[in-house]
Design a protein around this motif. Structure first.
Motif, PDB file in Angstrom:
ATOM      1  N   THR A   1       0.832  -1.359  -0.004  1.00  0.00           N
ATOM      2  CA  THR A   1       0.032   0.084  -0.088  1.00  0.00           C
ATOM      3  C   THR A   1       0.865   1.279  -0.115  1.00  0.00           C
ATOM      4  O   THR A   1       1.993   1.263   0.379  1.00  0.00           O
ATOM      5  CB  THR A   1      -0.974   0.131   1.191  1.00  0.00           C
ATOM      6  OG1 THR A   1      -0.064   0.071   2.325  1.00  0.00           O
ATOM      7  CG2 THR A   1      -1.873  -1.049   1.333  1.00  0.00           C
ATOM      8  N   THR A   2       0.254   2.469  -0.691  1.00  0.00           N
ATOM      9  CA  THR A   2       1.045   3.489  -0.651  1.00  0.00           C
ATOM     10  C   THR A   2       0.124   4.950  -0.589  1.00  0.00           C
ATOM     11  O   THR A   2      -0.835   4.845  -1.227  1.00  0.00           O
ATOM     12  CB  THR A   2       2.109   3.667  -1.879  1.00  0.00           C
ATOM     13  OG1 THR A   2       2.673   4.759  -1.856  1.00  0.00           O
ATOM     14  CG2 THR A   2       1.002   3.788  -3.393  1.00  0.00           C
ATOM     15  N   ASP A   3       0.829   5.772  -0.188  1.00  0.00           N
ATOM     16  CA  ASP A   3       0.097   7.109   0.022  1.00  0.00           C
ATOM     17  C   ASP A   3       0.834   8.068   0.854  1.00  0.00           C
ATOM     18  O   ASP A   3       1.775   7.790   1.354  1.00  0.00           O
ATOM     19  CB  ASP A   3      -1.235   6.981   0.858  1.00  0.00           C
ATOM     20  CG  ASP A   3      -2.394   8.346   0.872  1.00  0.00           C
ATOM     21  OD1 ASP A   3      -2.874   8.368  -0.322  1.00  0.00           O
ATOM     22  OD2 ASP A   3      -2.444   8.938   1.867  1.00  0.00           O
TER      23      ASP A   3
ATOM     24  N   LYS B   1       5.483   5.672   1.936  1.00  0.00           N
ATOM     25  CA  LYS B   1       4.654   7.116   1.907  1.00  0.00           C
ATOM     26  C   LYS B   1       5.661   7.581   0.351  1.00  0.00           C
ATOM     27  O   LYS B   1       6.654   7.477   0.469  1.00  0.00           O
ATOM     28  CB  LYS B   1       5.308   8.015   3.275  1.00  0.00           C
ATOM     29  CG  LYS B   1       4.368   7.690   4.390  1.00  0.00           C
ATOM     30  CD  LYS B   1       3.102   7.768   4.441  1.00  0.00           C
ATOM     31  CE  LYS B   1       2.519   7.656   5.593  1.00  0.00           C
ATOM     32  NZ  LYS B   1       2.426   6.367   6.234  1.00  0.00           N
ATOM     33  N   ALA B   2       4.569   7.684  -0.402  1.00  0.00           N
ATOM     34  CA  ALA B   2       5.307   8.156  -1.943  1.00  0.00           C
ATOM     35  C   ALA B   2       4.388   9.312  -2.471  1.00  0.00           C
ATOM     36  O   ALA B   2       3.029   9.221  -2.414  1.00  0.00           O
ATOM     37  CB  ALA B   2       5.512   6.924  -2.686  1.00  0.00           C
ATOM     38  N   ASP B   3       4.970   9.995  -3.233  1.00  0.00           N
ATOM     39  CA  ASP B   3       4.283  10.744  -4.205  1.00  0.00           C
ATOM     40  C   ASP B   3       3.716   9.962  -5.531  1.00  0.00           C
ATOM     41  O   ASP B   3       4.815   9.451  -6.290  1.00  0.00           O
ATOM     42  CB  ASP B   3       5.101  11.920  -4.745  1.00  0.00           C
ATOM     43  CG  ASP B   3       4.443  12.976  -5.566  1.00  0.00           C
ATOM     44  OD1 ASP B   3       3.360  12.831  -6.192  1.00  0.00           O
ATOM     45  OD2 ASP B   3       5.167  13.939  -5.709  1.00  0.00           O
ATOM     46  N   ILE B   4       2.784   9.940  -5.879  1.00  0.00           N
ATOM     47  CA  ILE B   4       2.229   9.316  -6.977  1.00  0.00           C
ATOM     48  C   ILE B   4       2.808   9.910  -8.320  1.00  0.00           C
ATOM     49  O   ILE B   4       2.924   8.950  -9.247  1.00  0.00           O
ATOM     50  CB  ILE B   4       0.573   9.343  -7.171  1.00  0.00           C
ATOM     51  CG1 ILE B   4       0.180   8.297  -7.963  1.00  0.00           C
ATOM     52  CG2 ILE B   4       0.131  10.799  -7.543  1.00  0.00           C
ATOM     53  CD1 ILE B   4      -1.410   8.050  -8.104  1.00  0.00           C
ATOM     54  N   CYS B   5       3.300  10.990  -8.163  1.00  0.00           N
ATOM     55  CA  CYS B   5       4.067  11.763  -9.577  1.00  0.00           C
ATOM     56  C   CYS B   5       5.502  11.253  -9.447  1.00  0.00           C
ATOM     57  O   CYS B   5       6.287  11.448 -10.462  1.00  0.00           O
ATOM     58  CB  CYS B   5       3.721  13.110  -9.570  1.00  0.00           C
ATOM     59  SG  CYS B   5       2.208  13.507 -10.021  1.00  0.00           S
ATOM     60  N   ASN B   6       6.047  10.614  -8.538  1.00  0.00           N
ATOM     61  CA  ASN B   6       7.572  10.119  -8.596  1.00  0.00           C
ATOM     62  C   ASN B   6       7.523   9.131  -7.614  1.00  0.00           C
ATOM     63  O   ASN B   6       8.103   9.188  -6.407  1.00  0.00           O
ATOM     64  CB  ASN B   6       8.192  11.292  -7.816  1.00  0.00           C
ATOM     65  CG  ASN B   6       9.755  11.177  -7.947  1.00  0.00           C
ATOM     66  OD1 ASN B   6      10.014  10.293  -8.717  1.00  0.00           O
ATOM     67  ND2 ASN B   6      10.359  11.772  -7.008  1.00  0.00           N
ATOM     68  N   LEU B   7       7.076   7.640  -8.167  1.00  0.00           N
ATOM     69  CA  LEU B   7       6.868   6.551  -7.291  1.00  0.00           C
ATOM     70  C   LEU B   7       8.371   6.054  -7.101  1.00  0.00           C
ATOM     71  O   LEU B   7       9.355   5.931  -7.832  1.00  0.00           O
ATOM     72  CB  LEU B   7       5.962   5.599  -7.981  1.00  0.00           C
ATOM     73  CG  LEU B   7       4.827   6.175  -8.164  1.00  0.00           C
ATOM     74  CD1 LEU B   7       3.881   5.116  -9.027  1.00  0.00           C
ATOM     75  CD2 LEU B   7       3.992   6.289  -6.784  1.00  0.00           C
ATOM     76  N   PRO B   8       8.845   5.543  -5.686  1.00  0.00           N
ATOM     77  CA  PRO B   8       9.931   4.775  -5.646  1.00  0.00           C
ATOM     78  C   PRO B   8      10.124   3.170  -5.916  1.00  0.00           C
ATOM     79  O   PRO B   8      10.581   2.587  -5.415  1.00  0.00           O
ATOM     80  CB  PRO B   8      10.021   5.197  -4.258  1.00  0.00           C
ATOM     81  CG  PRO B   8       8.709   4.957  -3.622  1.00  0.00           C
ATOM     82  CD  PRO B   8       7.883   5.498  -4.681  1.00  0.00           C
TER      83      PRO B   8
END
Length: 254
Positions: free
Chosen positions: A115-117, A126-133
């Motif tokens: 899961t991510t948000d 914890k991630a930015d949907i425009c810059n996924l790790p």
């Protein structure tokens, strides 16, 4: 009750609401127990569901047991009846994980589930949907539901979703959509929160998607199947499960 829920939704931050819900949910499920409506996610029955909506509130929208909305119940039925999501080994990426799904998906032994948000207490990453790790071509399935309408650069977000999806993988990218609009509407000059809630459906939405949403996705490279799954259900099922007739599930493939 509608006015109370409207006040709560507009005044209490979502991460706090998530934590409070674990306390309130069992009480609401007990109070509203009945046999008129059924939540297909857990099979529990109620005499009524709860109202929900930041602007105009919808009656019988929020399940008191799973906290599912119309779109969650529809997606559950689609995944259960039309896919091998619950059986086949899958690597899944779930954005802004909904409480209705989170624990149930986490328990599925066939899923490698991430899961991510940026803000959710339920997010593993914890991630930015425009810059996924994440590396490219990583996930068999991506669930990203009612997220893109919050993202100023939705094209960049769609491109990242496409990048991390495996070839032949499936992404379900639900959004609030006005199918009476040919074109998506945005206006950053509207800054009043109440006015934004009135026009966009929620004060923190940055656009109202129209029919061209599917073309946006195709422009990124996705193959898009706009599924109206309520057409495969009987009118009684649509009513019993409290679904939104005609709601589209955008099923996308790479």
């Amino acid at each position: 009750m509608k006015s109370i829920f409207k006040f709560i939704l507009n005044r209490i931050p979502r991460p706090i609401l998530i934590r409070l819900s674990y306390i309130i949910r069992p009480l609401l499920a007990f109070i509203l127990k009945g046999n008129k409506f059924t939540d297909p996610i857990d099979g529990k029955q109620f005499r009524s569901l709860l109202p929900y909506g930041y602007g105009k509130q919808r009656s019988n929208a929020l399940s008191p047991s799973t906290l599912s909305l119309e779109r969650h119940r529809l997606l559950w039925l689609y995944l259960k009846n039309e896919t091998d999501f619950f059986d086949a080994p899958k690597k899944v990426l779930h954005f802004a994980p909904e409480q209705a799904f989170y624990k149930r998906f986490r328990k599925l032994k066939n899923l490698d589930y991430t899961t991510t948000d940026l803000n959710s207490p339920l997010a593993d990453v914890k991630a930015d949907i425009c810059n996924l790790p994440f590396e490219s071509d990583q996930f068999d399935i991506i669930l990203c539901n009612h997220v893109l309408e919050h993202i100023p650069d939705d094209i960049k977000a769609m491109s990242e979703l496409y990048r991390v999806l495996k070839p032949k993988g499936m992404a379900i990218l639900q959004i609030p959509q006005d199918l009476s609009r040919e074109h998506t509407f945005e206006d950053n000059n509207i800054t009043d929160k109440q006015e934004r809630a009135k026009i966009f459906g929620q004060y923190d939405h940055v656009r109202v998607y129209g029919k061209d949403y599917f073309d946006k996705l195709r422009g990124i490279g996705f193959q898009v199947d706009p599924v109206d799954y309520t057409k495969k259900l009987t009118p009684d099922q649509v009513e019993t499960y409290c679904l939104a007739k005609g709601e589209i599930i955008p099923v996308c493939y790479k």
